[in-house]
Structures are given as C-alpha cells and as structure tokens.
Design a protein around this motif. Structure first.
Motif, short mmCIF file in Angstrom:
data_model
loop_
_atom_site.label_atom_id
_atom_site.label_comp_id
_atom_site.label_asym_id
_atom_site.label_seq_id
_atom_site.Cartn_x
_atom_site.Cartn_y
_atom_site.Cartn_z
N GLN A 43 0.82 -1.21 0.00
CA GLN A 43 0.00 0.00 0.00
C GLN A 43 0.85 1.26 0.00
N LYS A 44 2.06 1.15 0.51
CA LYS A 44 2.92 2.33 0.68
C LYS A 44 3.52 2.75 -0.66
N ASP A 96 -1.54 -1.12 -11.84
CA ASP A 96 -1.33 0.05 -11.01
C ASP A 96 -1.97 1.26 -11.70
N TYR A 97 -2.57 2.13 -10.90
CA TYR A 97 -3.25 3.30 -11.47
C TYR A 97 -2.27 4.23 -12.19
N GLY A 155 -1.68 0.73 -5.57
CA GLY A 155 -1.20 1.01 -4.22
C GLY A 155 -2.29 0.99 -3.16
N LYS A 156 -3.55 0.97 -3.55
CA LYS A 156 -4.65 0.96 -2.57
C LYS A 156 -5.26 -0.43 -2.47
N MET A 157 -5.76 -0.74 -1.28
CA MET A 157 -6.34 -2.08 -1.05
C MET A 157 -7.84 -2.02 -0.80
N ASP A 158 -8.49 -0.89 -1.12
CA ASP A 158 -9.90 -0.71 -0.76
C ASP A 158 -10.84 -1.00 -1.92
N ASP A 159 -10.41 -1.84 -2.86
CA ASP A 159 -11.25 -2.16 -4.01
C ASP A 159 -11.55 -3.66 -4.00
N SER A 218 2.29 -0.13 6.67
CA SER A 218 1.57 -0.45 5.44
C SER A 218 1.82 -1.89 5.01
#
Length: 211
Positions: free
Chosen positions: A8-9, A39-40, A91-95, A121
């Motif tokens: 995530q970091k 990755d976005y 990098g985000k884990m909220d999906d 993280s």
C-alpha cells in the motif's frame, strides 16, 4: 505461475521491482513472462510503450488492464503452465476487485523500506492478503535501502515480517534504478538486485523450491 507485487505504501519501488523481476525471469531464466500493469499510475506499461516507439524488440509482454478484466485475462494467460504472470498491483487495497486477484496468487512479493510508515503499510497489506489467500507464500524485499539504516531497526522489522513470510536479501539504493526500463537494465545494477531475486527464485519459483 501468478506472482503479485504489491504494497500500500507509495515509493516502495514496486513497479521497478516488477521490471527487474520480469527482466530476470525472461533474460536470465529464459522463461516466458507477461506483466499485467494494474497500477493506477501505469508506469510499467508506459515504459513498455515508450520502448516500442523507440523500436526496441520487447523481451516480455506488458498488458495495461483495469482490475475488472482480470478473470478473463487470467483464463487466457494461465493456459501455458510454463508462463510467469507478474501483476503490478495498485497502491490501494480498498477495491473489492482486488479479491480475485489476491486469491489467484501463487506467490506475493512485497517490497518495503525500513521506516515506520512503510512497515505499518506492509503489515496491513500482509494481513489483508492472508485473510483472502492463506496458502500463498509472501516474500518481503527490503528495497532501495540506504546505508544509514540502523541494524537494530532492520533486525526488529525483519522479526515482525517473519511472522507472515520470508525476508529476502536487501536491494541497496542506487541512482541507476531511475534508468530501469522494459528492455534495458543498467549493468551496474545486476550485482545489486541479483541476490534478492535469486533468493526468491530458488525458494519459490524453481522446481527445487518450496511449493
């Protein structure tokens, strides 16, 4: 083999490590490699397209893809049992779309730095991965490490991460990492990253390694 590279970091060097591993597997181990850039920031696929414009022959395939297309891509890519599929995670884990991706992983590689935010993280990323996929081993790669890191800090962090998986040899920080692409790797970096990648390969990717 489906291999995730994630943390995530931001700034842990995830995308660069993905490029190094793709180079290592395709050039040194002579394996077929496809990289899924999820990755976005799309930095891996951006470098790949730039190399094609310069008419460099690609040494592995890079596919930029939205998370929602993963199941269809996986179906196609895993038809060849000899192929390595490397996935550069966002990098985000909220999906929730990340759940089938993490579930399909046969190996999770997590680059990190020896600082408080990176370690927090990394632990959170590990807890999420283990909740979704209990079977996949995790290898932690101390990445772009500066010489100023205290031995006590390193020892303490390695002990925490050893609860979730293995910690590879360090990859030291070098200015040449900024020049890593999808075709060319600066020769000076070979002895810097090879110990870590040999460690991962021998432990989890070679036929003699762990399942």
């Amino acid at each position: 083999m489906v291999i995730l590279l994630g943390n995530q970091k931001g700034g842990a060097g995830k995308s660069t490590l993905c490029l190094l591993l793709a180079y290592y597997l395709s050039t040194i181990k002579k394996a077929k490699v496809t990289v899924l850039d999820m990755d976005y920031q799309a930095s891996v696929s951006g470098k790949f397209e730039k190399a094609k414009i310069l008419e460099n022959e690609p040494i592995y395939e890079v596919i930029a893809s939205d998370l929602k297309y993963y199941p269809a891509l996986l179906e196609l890519l895993t038809q060849n049992s000899q192929e390595f599929v490397l996935i550069d995670l966002p990098g985000k884990m909220d999906d929730d779309l990340l759940i089938p991706i993490i579930r399909s992983a046969e190996l999770i590689i997590c680059p990190f730095n020896y600082d408080e935010f990176s370690v927090d993280s990394t632990v959170l990323f590990s807890l999420v991965c283990k909740e979704i996929n209990k079977l996949s081993p995790i290898v932690y790669v101390p990445n772009r490490i500066k010489a100023t890191v205290k031995y006590e800090t390193k020892e303490e962090v390695d002990k925490v991460l050893a609860r979730f998986g293995m910690v590879s040899p360090n990859i030291s920080d070098r200015i040449d990492f900024q020049r890593v692409g999808t075709v060319h790797i600066p020769a000076a970096l070979i002895p810097v990253f090879m110990p870590a990648l040999d460690f991962i390969f021998n432990a989890h990717m070679s036929k003699g390694g762990s399942p």
